[in-house]
Design an enzyme around this catalytic site. Structure first.
Site, PDB file in Angstrom:
ATOM      1  N   GLU A 101      -4.929 -51.081  -7.694  1.00 21.56           N
ATOM      2  CA  GLU A 101      -4.965 -49.622  -7.855  1.00 21.56           C
ATOM      3  C   GLU A 101      -5.808 -49.301  -9.098  1.00 21.56           C
ATOM      4  OE1 GLU A 101      -1.231 -47.489  -7.679  1.00 21.56           O
ATOM      5  OE2 GLU A 101      -1.914 -46.086  -9.215  1.00 21.56           O
TER       6      GLU A 101
ATOM      7  N   ARG B 185      -4.499 -42.825  -3.393  1.00 24.13           N
ATOM      8  CA  ARG B 185      -5.282 -43.107  -4.617  1.00 24.13           C
ATOM      9  C   ARG B 185      -6.791 -43.023  -4.345  1.00 24.13           C
ATOM     10  NH1 ARG B 185      -1.243 -41.842  -5.656  1.00 24.13           N
ATOM     11  NH2 ARG B 185       0.509 -42.994  -6.499  1.00 24.13           N
TER      12      ARG B 185
ATOM     13  N   SER C  43       0.913 -49.106 -12.687  1.00 26.06           N
ATOM     14  CA  SER C  43       1.034 -50.023 -11.540  1.00 26.06           C
ATOM     15  C   SER C  43      -0.329 -50.626 -11.258  1.00 26.06           C
ATOM     16  CB  SER C  43       1.487 -49.266 -10.298  1.00 26.06           C
ATOM     17  OG  SER C  43       2.757 -48.754 -10.511  1.00 26.06           O
TER      18      SER C  43
END
Ligand SMILES: Cc1cc2nc3c(=O)[nH]c(=O)nc-3n(C[C@H](O)[C@H](O)[C@H](O)COP(=O)(O)OP(=O)(O)OC[C@H]3O[C@@H](n4cnc5c(N)ncnc54)[C@H](O)[C@@H]3O)c2cc1C
Length: 296
Positions: free
Chosen positions: A290, A170, A220
């Protein structure tokens, strides 16, 4: 503060726009100015005035990986929603940054190009997907991205090869450079229509069965901590269903925090912080977000 709307009457600029209207979480306060450039010239014109006036600038994609605070964002927010061209040439797909990632997977299917089936259900834009190195089901942008064109902070056009972007989990180099992604080229492999379609359908079915897609969220919330699954830790901590105001740890997928009833950003962020504190206390594991929290 310079009045951008008065300065550029022909451009699509609005003042004091509530960002909750655009975010997937449906939370977020106002931006001073929101600008939807119709082309590169318009983008450069407004950016140079913003820079002359030391105005903070934030480029957003589909706002599907963001929590924006209730105070909103200062300065100028830019949406590249007019930058949506997707072109296929042999095994290459070049998509402008504002295109939906799903438009790219649709183009790949149509052209029988395989590789990015995993992206079929990710609700982001191409710019956001490159910026975040989006991934799912074992695939990620980094593997399939050939090159990216950006507008640098000093307003120059620059092309990076995918290999230069320092992709990680990420993470991409663009998170440090402040470049604005203009387009991305993916290099795919030749495949069979039916097989590509079946994979995409399978991934989408899995998403619909496991994820709380019926509620606003940012996907998420936490990165996968090494050696653990965030969702399992949150479940084991007994946090599923934990609610503050309208924000709740999803009962369907503990890794998601959902807006079940007109949550404020404050409530949403409080749930995130509470989950982090409890998981740290119970298991000694630090959950890193995230999702990007802007303007907290
Ligand atoms: C239901 C759901 C499921 C999801 N599933 C997944 C998944 O499986 N895998 C996954 O990786 N993610 C997933 N996500 C998260 C999200 O969709 C991805 O991270 C997506 O790539 C973000 O794209 P976006 O356009 O929404 O970016 P945004 O949320 O708008 O922005 C994310 C960051 O990128 C920056 N940015 C956006 N566009 C540009 C640009 N043109 N130039 C420079 N910077 C830019 C923004 O400033 C911001 O910091 C999911 C989200 C939801 C709501």
């Amino acid at each position: 503060m310079v009045n951008l709307k008065a300065k550029f009457p022909g451009y699509q600029i609005q003042e004091a726009v509530p960002l909750a209207e655009f975010t997937n979480t449906q939370v977020g306060g106002p931006a001073d100015w929101v600008f939807w450039p119709q082309d590169l010239t318009a983008l450069e014109d407004v950016l140079s005035v913003a820079q002359e006036n030391n105005m903070p600038v934030t480029v957003l994609g589909n706002a599907s990986n963001l929590v924006i605070g209730d105070e909103g964002l200062p300065g100028l927010v830019i949406f590249l929603t007019h930058f949506t061209e997707v072109k296929v040439h042999n095994q290459l797909i070049t998509a402008q940054a504002g295109s939906a990632l799903i438009a790219v997977t649709n183009a790949a299917l149509k052209a029988q190009l395989s590789g990015i089936e995993w992206a079929a259900g990710i609700p982001g834009s191409v710019g956001g997907a490159v910026y975040m190195n989006a991934g799912a089901y074992g695939g990620q942008v980094a593997e399939w991205l050939q090159s990216v064109t950006v507008l640098t902070p000093d307003l120059k056009i620059k092309t990076y090869q995918g290999t230069e972007l320092e992709f990680g989990y990420r993470h991409s180099l663009i998170q440090e450079t402040g470049d604005i992604i203009l387009d991305a080229t993916f290099k795919l492999t030749l495949g069979q229509y039916a097989e590509i379609e079946a994979k995409m359908e399978d991934y989408n079915t899995r998403r619909a069965s496991k994820q709380p897609l019926e509620y606003p969220s940012c996907g998420s919330t936490f990165k996968r901590p090494e050696g653990y699954y965030a969702g399992k830790l949150i479940m084991d901590a007994g946090l599923q269903g934990y609610t503050i105001g309208g924000a709740q740890v999803s009962k369907k997928h503990a890794g998601f925090i959902v807006n079940v009833n007109h949550a404020s950003a404050h409530e949403y962020i409080q749930v995130i912080r509470h989950v982090q504190a409890v998981v740290q206390e119970k298991f000694g594991v630090q959950l890193e977000t995230e999702v990007r929290i802007l303007g907290e």
